[in-house]
Write an enzyme that holds these catalytic residues in place. Structure first.
Site, PDB file in Angstrom:
ATOM      1  N   ILE A  58       1.531  -0.728  -7.656  1.00  0.00           N
ATOM      2  CA  ILE A  58       1.115   0.108  -6.446  1.00  0.00           C
ATOM      3  C   ILE A  58       2.471   0.640  -5.914  1.00  0.00           C
ATOM      4  CG2 ILE A  58       1.198  -2.368  -5.418  1.00  0.00           C
ATOM      5  CD1 ILE A  58      -0.374  -1.345  -3.020  1.00  0.00           C
ATOM      6  N   SER A  59       2.466   1.861  -5.569  1.00  0.00           N
ATOM      7  CA  SER A  59       3.906   2.301  -5.139  1.00  0.00           C
ATOM      8  C   SER A  59       4.335   1.743  -3.800  1.00  0.00           C
ATOM      9  CB  SER A  59       3.547   4.010  -4.889  1.00  0.00           C
ATOM     10  OG  SER A  59       3.565   4.724  -6.161  1.00  0.00           O
TER      11      SER A  59
END
Length: 212
Positions: A58-59
């Protein structure tokens, strides 16, 4: 407590990258804690990328903010995201653009993202299990296209699904580097190429990863 943590996260983002009032409002309206994997809630508001299984990440909220700003959402009615992942980027976009279409090739991740989106009661996000390089022709053309994974070259099928005058933002692979690059479609092709900054995304992969 969650709203205070979100506000502090947004403050930390703004110290590193200037965000517009509309993007700030979008971040404040999405509970990031919902989108991080089990066991990582205490890291939800840090500016770090987090692992979420299937060799995906997840960025960082900072990266999500940058990609959102670079997409120039104002005036756009529809956006196609390649790589739904956790669903967080789609959730942010849904607060800025009326219709969000997000494609994910890994079935397990897509099912988890759908659950999170439902928890948030965001009704304007449409998701699909597919190879993102195919796009989603049924709802084309899109005013914006965002790649949440890196790619060497933009597929012609996706260029065809971008509106004339539309904006596409993608991490483009160049040698060992990745460069966030913004394109504008003019006369049927991508022009006005603008290289914005180096980045680190997982790569776009071919085909589907379906649960057994």
């Amino acid at each position: 407590m969650q709203s205070l943590k979100t506000a502090n996260m947004v403050l930390e983002i703004s110290k590193r990258f200037k965000i517009s009032p509309s993007v700030e409002k979008a971040f404040l309206s999405v509970n990031r804690e919902i989108f991080v994997p089990n066991g990582f809630a205490h890291f939800a508001y840090t500016l770090d990328a987090l692992p979420m299984g299937a060799n995906q990440w997840i960025s960082s909220p900072l990266t999500v903010a940058k990609m959102t700003e670079y997409l120039q959402c104002e005036g756009a009615d529809s956006v196609l995201e390649i790589g739904c992942g956790s669903g967080y980027q789609a959730a942010i976009l849904s607060r800025l653009i009326r219709r969000v279409f997000s494609i994910e090739r890994i079935e397990k991740l897509l099912n988890e993202a759908r659950t999170r989106i439902k928890l948030c009661n965001f009704s304007n996000i449409n998701t699909k299990l597919d190879d993102g390089q195919n796009g989603w022709n049924a709802y084309a053309p899109y005013d914006r296209i965002l790649f949440s994974a890196s790619i060497q070259e933009i597929p012609q099928s996706l260029i065809a699904q971008l509106s004339e005058g539309g904006i596409l933002v993608a991490p483009i692979e160049r040698g060992n580097a990745q460069i966030i690059t913004r394109f504008i479609k003019c006369d049927g092709i991508l022009r006005e190429k603008q290289e914005l900054e180096q980045c680190a995304f997982v790569p776009v992969l071919n085909g589907l990863d379906k649960e057994s």
